[in-house]
Design a protein around this motif. Structure first.
Motif, PDB file in Angstrom:
ATOM      1  N   LEU A  48       0.846  -1.189   0.000  1.00  0.00           N
ATOM      2  CA  LEU A  48       0.000   0.000   0.000  1.00  0.00           C
ATOM      3  C   LEU A  48       0.885   1.243   0.000  1.00  0.00           C
ATOM      4  O   LEU A  48       1.896   1.292   0.694  1.00  0.00           O
ATOM      5  CB  LEU A  48      -0.911   0.012   1.227  1.00  0.00           C
ATOM      6  CG  LEU A  48      -1.953  -1.097   1.294  1.00  0.00           C
ATOM      7  CD1 LEU A  48      -2.729  -1.011   2.611  1.00  0.00           C
ATOM      8  CD2 LEU A  48      -2.896  -1.049   0.104  1.00  0.00           C
ATOM      9  N   GLY A  60      -2.942   4.105  -3.085  1.00  0.00           N
ATOM     10  CA  GLY A  60      -2.797   3.122  -4.147  1.00  0.00           C
ATOM     11  C   GLY A  60      -2.124   1.849  -3.699  1.00  0.00           C
ATOM     12  O   GLY A  60      -1.713   1.712  -2.544  1.00  0.00           O
ATOM     13  N   GLU A  88      -2.599  -0.267  -8.874  1.00  0.00           N
ATOM     14  CA  GLU A  88      -3.896   0.387  -9.027  1.00  0.00           C
ATOM     15  C   GLU A  88      -4.037   1.563  -8.067  1.00  0.00           C
ATOM     16  O   GLU A  88      -3.461   1.576  -6.982  1.00  0.00           O
ATOM     17  CB  GLU A  88      -5.048  -0.591  -8.805  1.00  0.00           C
ATOM     18  CG  GLU A  88      -5.229  -1.020  -7.365  1.00  0.00           C
ATOM     19  CD  GLU A  88      -6.467  -1.887  -7.129  1.00  0.00           C
ATOM     20  OE1 GLU A  88      -7.595  -1.374  -7.289  1.00  0.00           O
ATOM     21  OE2 GLU A  88      -6.286  -3.062  -6.787  1.00  0.00           O
ATOM     22  N   THR A  89      -4.814   2.532  -8.501  1.00  0.00           N
ATOM     23  CA  THR A  89      -5.181   3.664  -7.663  1.00  0.00           C
ATOM     24  C   THR A  89      -6.484   3.311  -6.960  1.00  0.00           C
ATOM     25  O   THR A  89      -7.398   2.776  -7.591  1.00  0.00           O
ATOM     26  CB  THR A  89      -5.381   4.928  -8.526  1.00  0.00           C
ATOM     27  OG1 THR A  89      -4.158   5.202  -9.220  1.00  0.00           O
ATOM     28  CG2 THR A  89      -5.773   6.128  -7.677  1.00  0.00           C
ATOM     29  N   LEU A  90      -6.557   3.574  -5.664  1.00  0.00           N
ATOM     30  CA  LEU A  90      -7.797   3.319  -4.935  1.00  0.00           C
ATOM     31  C   LEU A  90      -8.888   4.272  -5.428  1.00  0.00           C
ATOM     32  O   LEU A  90      -8.615   5.434  -5.755  1.00  0.00           O
ATOM     33  CB  LEU A  90      -7.590   3.502  -3.434  1.00  0.00           C
ATOM     34  CG  LEU A  90      -6.595   2.558  -2.760  1.00  0.00           C
ATOM     35  CD1 LEU A  90      -6.548   2.825  -1.263  1.00  0.00           C
ATOM     36  CD2 LEU A  90      -6.926   1.104  -3.024  1.00  0.00           C
ATOM     37  N   LYS A  91     -10.107   3.795  -5.478  1.00  0.00           N
ATOM     38  CA  LYS A  91     -11.237   4.633  -5.899  1.00  0.00           C
ATOM     39  C   LYS A  91     -11.405   5.816  -4.955  1.00  0.00           C
ATOM     40  O   LYS A  91     -11.773   6.910  -5.364  1.00  0.00           O
ATOM     41  CB  LYS A  91     -12.528   3.814  -5.938  1.00  0.00           C
ATOM     42  CG  LYS A  91     -12.554   2.788  -7.041  1.00  0.00           C
ATOM     43  CD  LYS A  91     -13.838   1.979  -6.996  1.00  0.00           C
ATOM     44  CE  LYS A  91     -13.771   0.877  -8.050  1.00  0.00           C
ATOM     45  NZ  LYS A  91     -14.827  -0.111  -7.888  1.00  0.00           N
ATOM     46  N   LEU A 130      -8.000  -2.078   1.513  1.00  0.00           N
ATOM     47  CA  LEU A 130      -8.445  -2.125   0.113  1.00  0.00           C
ATOM     48  C   LEU A 130      -9.958  -1.995   0.018  1.00  0.00           C
ATOM     49  O   LEU A 130     -10.470  -1.265  -0.839  1.00  0.00           O
ATOM     50  CB  LEU A 130      -8.024  -3.447  -0.545  1.00  0.00           C
ATOM     51  CG  LEU A 130      -6.679  -3.522  -1.203  1.00  0.00           C
ATOM     52  CD1 LEU A 130      -6.554  -4.825  -1.976  1.00  0.00           C
ATOM     53  CD2 LEU A 130      -6.401  -2.345  -2.097  1.00  0.00           C
ATOM     54  N   GLY A 133     -11.013   1.497   0.518  1.00  0.00           N
ATOM     55  CA  GLY A 133     -10.631   2.341  -0.608  1.00  0.00           C
ATOM     56  C   GLY A 133     -11.382   2.051  -1.888  1.00  0.00           C
ATOM     57  O   GLY A 133     -11.288   2.825  -2.848  1.00  0.00           O
ATOM     58  N   ASN A 134     -12.119   0.968  -1.917  1.00  0.00           N
ATOM     59  CA  ASN A 134     -12.856   0.613  -3.129  1.00  0.00           C
ATOM     60  C   ASN A 134     -14.350   0.581  -2.919  1.00  0.00           C
ATOM     61  O   ASN A 134     -15.078  -0.006  -3.713  1.00  0.00           O
ATOM     62  CB  ASN A 134     -12.339  -0.732  -3.680  1.00  0.00           C
ATOM     63  CG  ASN A 134     -10.969  -0.573  -4.294  1.00  0.00           C
ATOM     64  OD1 ASN A 134     -10.717   0.348  -5.070  1.00  0.00           O
ATOM     65  ND2 ASN A 134     -10.057  -1.461  -3.948  1.00  0.00           N
TER      66      ASN A 134
END
Length: 135
Positions: A48, A60, A88-91, A130, A133-134
């Protein structure tokens, strides 16, 4: 697989810059505990990416693409780096405040040892951040 969190001040090296670069070596670690955590990283481990000082949030996910080797920014052989690549970038960034309020995350080093720049996470902790963040 192992899971970690690394911290960077966005004005020094941001998630956005990391994505532009496509990969980087993680340097500048001058704490023995953080160094030992870098040495524990294995190719394929997930990491992370946390913006410290400004933002104070996980933004991310990266992965280890090369295991530890001599830090090229110093001649002192006790300091090492790993190569990381963005995944990936977190939403939605996950703030330190959110992490501190979450019952599942009370024992992570980010809460207990705020100054540590590289820290291991349990799979449950990684998955929880995660999920936050998503959402």
């Amino acid at each position: 697989m192992n899971y970690f969190l690394v911290k960077s001040e966005p004005f020094k090296y941001s998630w956005e810059q990391f994505n532009k670069d496509g990969q980087t070596f993680w340097d500048g670690v001058r704490n023995y505990q953080a160094r030992n955590n870098i040495k524990a990283m294995r190719e394929g481990d997930l990491v992370l990416f946390y913006h410290s000082n400004e933002g104070k949030e996980v933004v991310g996910v990266a992965k280890v693409i090369r295991e530890f080797y001599q830090d090229p920014t110093t001649e002192e052989d006790r300091w090492v780096v790993v190569d990381l690549a963005p995944v990936e970038t977190l939403k939605k960034p996950v703030s330190l405040e959110t992490i501190k309020k979450d019952a599942l995350l009370q024992d992570i080093a980010l809460v207990r040892q705020g100054r540590l720049s590289v820290m291991p996470l349990k799979v449950e902790e990684f998955d929880r951040i995660l999920a936050l963040g998503n959402e």
